[in-house]
Design a protein around this motif. Structure first.
Motif, short mmCIF file in Angstrom:
data_model
loop_
_atom_site.label_atom_id
_atom_site.label_comp_id
_atom_site.label_asym_id
_atom_site.label_seq_id
_atom_site.Cartn_x
_atom_site.Cartn_y
_atom_site.Cartn_z
N ASN A 779 0.64 -1.31 0.00
CA ASN A 779 -0.10 -0.14 0.04
C ASN A 779 1.03 1.27 -0.09
O ASN A 779 0.62 1.93 -0.60
N HIS A 783 2.08 5.10 -2.96
CA HIS A 783 2.14 6.18 -2.89
C HIS A 783 3.56 6.92 -2.81
O HIS A 783 3.42 8.21 -2.80
N ASN A 872 -1.26 7.20 4.46
CA ASN A 872 -2.31 6.80 4.51
C ASN A 872 -3.68 7.71 4.83
O ASN A 872 -4.70 7.61 4.44
N ALA A 875 -4.03 9.81 1.74
CA ALA A 875 -5.02 8.98 0.89
C ALA A 875 -6.35 9.04 1.08
O ALA A 875 -7.41 9.09 0.26
N ARG A 878 -7.76 12.29 0.75
CA ARG A 878 -8.08 12.64 -0.99
C ARG A 878 -9.30 11.59 -1.45
O ARG A 878 -10.10 12.09 -2.14
N TYR A 879 -9.56 10.48 -0.87
CA TYR A 879 -10.77 9.79 -1.23
C TYR A 879 -11.99 10.25 -0.62
O TYR A 879 -12.95 10.48 -1.40
#
Length: 890
Positions: A779, A783, A872, A875, A878-879
């Protein structure tokens, strides 16, 4: 056979170990001199040259004589400084025994290892004397272990084996017996060791006696003499005259002297040897001598009357010395003062070259310059003083340039054709790479029904007579085997000189097709610095592209050993003295030639063009319409008269998988007819990463497809056109492009046991913790713009080989048996950081220090955990932002 009681003994040591002091002590103890000289007082018998006394070092080898009981020893004192290794090595060929002097305060140093290898190379049995025990702080047992670990397991303490009170313990007897099977058998049967058997074992280099003492305090000197008397044996010599020249010099009147070891028979004044009449025979004691009418086998002497001698030359029944002497690695221009013509200076330098052939005096006609090959700056100062003293001319030296060498990778078959009108010869030479330090070997592997044996031998002679030049910088070719594999002669038109031309051109044509490698000299280096400065030393070594072992702390001092390029180490002594306040010490010795750290820069700076080197042409000469014409090297194969040798296809034994791949590549390269079928790679690794693995750890073993490797034929015209394009591209200067890749190395178990979450899992399920870490890293890799490699220890798994697998979007390495993840990461980061950006994640402090020294970046386990958490969260943010934007639009 003639039995002689004389024993030629050489004293060798790293500089400042006390070699000359021991020589003076031995001469004084045996009554050869009335008073002992001291190096610091400048009054020693053997260091009698003004330059030696000023510097306190031995520069020129000297002879002395001493008698002890019934034996006569001829003592040869040799230089200890690394710059004069060639002078020392020339003496080794005439020694019966050697004594290596080791400083008790320093132990085995870099140059000591060089001496040990040279004694092994010449097969000289040796004793070891550990000096300065009066000021040393290391225990005898620790020093003995150091000798056994760094030199040989057969180094044995002989303190109790000689003298009036000789009484070795059972452990000492057993240590000696274990060195030789014959002695061990007798010892197990009787509990004793025969003196004669032990003498033979020492003479055969199976046992190396070690003694301890202080030459300055005369401590242990008598015990050393007792051991020499008891355990050294004189040689038997043939009755036929023979002698070997080990040195050439001149006396104070300028008369030429040839120093000889008589290896058989008798030499008398007025004897004619090789067309030269012996005018005088001298037996030297330091700088003094006595003249004698004759000398017998086993004697060391200086003679006048021989005008064409050189070191290594054999006289009478003694053959020339075939072992190569260590070559200097630096080249200097000799600059004459005003009023001294260059050609006059050349004459002076030729005289010095007679005495020391390694100088390799080179006259450059175009620039009218004189160049010489030297080992270092100390030698330049000595040469400068010699010229001033002998010829009254004060020369200067230009900045030294490193002497490079070239080799190839793999194998290639070169073709040379020489056919002007009424001449004919064609030679095919297979060029194969050899291990580092092998030099150039020549051989024949051609059927006599293809080419007569006399022509093959002639080709071999031409291969060996010339220093072949590489095509990258014009430097000497090395570490290759040149084999005659096929050729063709004409019954009427072939002459000897024709094959010389064809042979030279074949080697050059093969080099133009091969994968050439530029080599540069490396030094073994030992750095001793205050413990708080070890980080600086490691960083410097890394920036100098050095390879080094883990540092060792000795009290308040840290010791770093390794090797680095000569070009970068030459001025480092000044830097070390500056940042250490004079407390740091550096000792170096020649390690050999290894791949150059900056080949592109060197090649561009030298600017060598192989096609403009008319003395070493790559092209061939063919005949057509009654006249000879030149054919470029890349078209020779289309016009050659003999096909390529086919034996590359044949093997008596079935090769292993790696050898099949290598042979397939060599076959395609040598025949220029195709390429082996490309393999997709190992485990899906990207080619750049796989190349790094192969460069560091060797070729990765792969399972070949069941079918035979196929070779696809190339269209002849297309191949010629590709060669032409390659030729043109080699003669244009392309823009330098550097594609820097980024790699992220993770010490797997270090991270697992540093993170609370993973550590908790590992307590009950280590596989689960490992899988969880890999998922997190997968994961995380999504990035970051870096190749991510996780390394796990597998060093405790017996028989485990290194395994590299792909896990989703990351690479996982399981180390081989006896290899830790730390060691793997340290080595690969050192290699990768030269060309790529490398980051290492670990909390091991020593490992962090080493990877920083290697030029890589480091990040701790906690910092990595924080970074993972940060990416994380970003991310997730952003999601959520994207989800909110989509909802608003709807």
């Amino acid at each position: 056979m003639i039995q002689n009681k004389k024993i030629t003994l050489g004293i060798l040591a790293h500089v400042d170990a006390g070699k000359t002091t021991l020589s003076e002590a031995l001469l004084y103890e045996t009554g050869a001199i009335r008073s002992r000289g001291r190096v610091d007082h400048g009054d020693t018998l053997l260091d009698n040259d003004e330059m030696e006394r000023q510097r306190g070092i031995t520069i020129f080898s000297k002879a002395a004589r001493m008698n002890y009981k019934e034996k006569e020893f001829i003592l040869l004192d040799t230089p200890g400084h690394a710059d004069f290794t060639a002078e020392m090595e020339r003496v080794l060929s005439v020694l019966d025994y050697g004594i290596i002097v080791i400083s008790g305060t320093d132990g085995v140093q870099g140059h000591t290892r060089t001496l040990w290898k040279l004694l092994e190379k010449y097969g000289v049995p040796c004793f070891l004397f550990v000096n300065k025990m009066d000021i040393g702080f290391v225990d005898k047992s620790d020093l003995l272990e150091d000798l056994r670990g760094k030199l040989s397991d057969s180094c044995v303490d002989f303190s109790d084996f000689s003298g009036a009170n000789a009484n070795p313990t059972e452990d000492e007897k057993e240590a000696v017996a274990l060195c030789d099977e014959k002695m061990l058998t007798h010892y197990l049967e009787t509990g004793e060791i025969k003196q004669e058997t032990l003498r033979t074992a020492i003479a055969k280099r199976k046992v190396f006696p070690v003694l301890f003492g202080s030459a300055l305090k005369m401590d242990g000197v008598e015990e050393l003499l007792e051991s020499m008397d008891l355990w050294m044996t004189s040689k038997a010599y043939p009755e036929e005259f023979g002698a070997r020249c080990y040195k050439v010099g001149r006396d104070i009147r300028g008369e030429r002297l040839t120093y000889l070891k008589i290896t058989g028979g008798t030499l008398r004044v007025k004897d004619v040897i090789g067309g030269n009449k012996i005018n005088q025979i001298r037996l030297y004691l330091g700088d003094k001598y006595e003249t004698v009418d004759q000398v017998s086998a086993g004697e060391i002497c200086g003679v006048t009357g021989i005008q064409e001698s050189y070191p290594g030359m054999g006289l009478g029944s003694c053959p020339d010395l075939s072992v190569d002497v260590i070559e200097p690695v630096l080249s200097y221009q000799v600059i004459p003062p005003e009023g001294c013509a260059p050609h006059v200076l050349l004459g002076y330098m030729r005289q010095l070259e007679e005495e020391d052939p390694t100088l390799k005096v080179i006259w450059q006609e175009g620039s009218r310059q004189v160049h010489v090959h030297l080992m270092g700056p100390v030698q330049t100062e000595i040469i400068q003083q010699q010229i001033k003293k002998r010829f009254g001319v004060l020369v200067t030296f230009g900045p030294g340039a490193v002497r490079y060498k070239e080799t190839i990778e793999g194998a290639v078959e070169g073709v040379g054709h020489f056919e002007p009108l009424r001449h004919y010869a064609e030679a095919h030479i297979l060029i194969e790479e050899l291990p580092r330090g092998s030099g150039v070997e020549c051989g024949m592997d051609c059927p006599t029904d293809v080419l007569d044996l006399n022509w093959q031998r002639l080709i071999c002679t031409h291969l060996a007579e010339k220093t072949h030049r590489g095509v990258l910088t014009g430097s000497p070719l090395t570490d290759v085997r040149l084999t005659v594999v096929t050729g063709k002669a004409h019954k009427k038109h072939t002459e000897g000189g024709d094959f010389r031309q064809a042979t030279y051109r074949a080697v050059r044509q093969g080099l133009r097709k091969a994968k050439n490698v530029l080599l540069e000299p490396y030094y073994f280096v030992r750095l001793e610095v205050p413990a708080e400065l070890i980080g600086r030393a490691m960083t410097d070594m890394s920036q100098m592209h050095g390879e080094f072992d883990a540092p060792v702390t000795e009290g308040e001092t840290a010791v770093l050993t390794g090797k680095a390029p000569v070009s970068l180490l030459r001025e480092y002594g000044t830097t070390l003295a500056s940042y250490s306040g004079g407390r740091g010490q550096m000792s170096v010795s020649l390690a050999g030639y290894f791949p150059c750290h900056n080949p592109e820069e060197v090649i561009e700076e030298i600017g060598y063009d192989p096609d403009r080197d008319v003395k070493n042409t790559c092209d061939s000469v063919f005949c057509g319409h009654g006249a000879g014409y030149t054919v470029p090297w890349y078209e020779v194969e289309d016009k050659m008269h003999m096909p390529f040798a086919s034996y590359l296809y044949e093997k008596e034994q079935e090769p292993d998988e790696a050898e099949m791949i290598a042979l397939a590549k060599a076959r395609a390269l040598a025949n220029r007819q195709g390429e082996p079928k490309k393999y997709d790679g190992y485990g899906g690794l990207e080619s750049d990463l796989e190349e790094i693995f192969v460069r560091e750890f060797g070729e990765i073993k792969r399972r070949l497809p069941s079918q035979e490797i196929q070779v696809t034929d190339f269209d002849r015209e297309r191949r010629i056109q590709e060669a032409r394009e390659e030729y043109r591209s080699n003669h244009t200067t392309p823009e330098k492009k550097k594609n820097i890749k980024k790699y992220f190395l993770v010490d797997g178990y270090n991270i697992i046991f540093s993170w609370d979450e993973l550590n908790e899992i590992a307590k009950s399920n280590l596989d689960g913790a490992r899988g969880r870490l890999l998922d997190i890293m997968c994961n995380f890799q999504g990035h970051i713009d870096q190749e991510l490699i996780v390394v796990f220890d597998a060093y405790r798994i017996k028989g485990h080989t290194r395994e590299v697998v792909e896990y989703h979007n990351i690479h996982v390495v399981y180390t081989k048996e006896a290899e830790t993840a730390d060691a793997y990461i340290e080595r690969i980061s050192h290699k990768m950081a030269k060309e790529h950006q490398v980051t290492v994640a670990t909390s091991d402090r020593l490992e962090q220090m080493i990877v920083i020294g290697n030029g890589a970046r480091r990040i701790s386990a906690r910092e990595l955990e924080a970074e993972v958490k940060r990416v994380n969260e970003e991310a997730l943010k952003r999601y959520e932002d994207k989800k909110m934007t989509s909802t608003t639009e709807v």
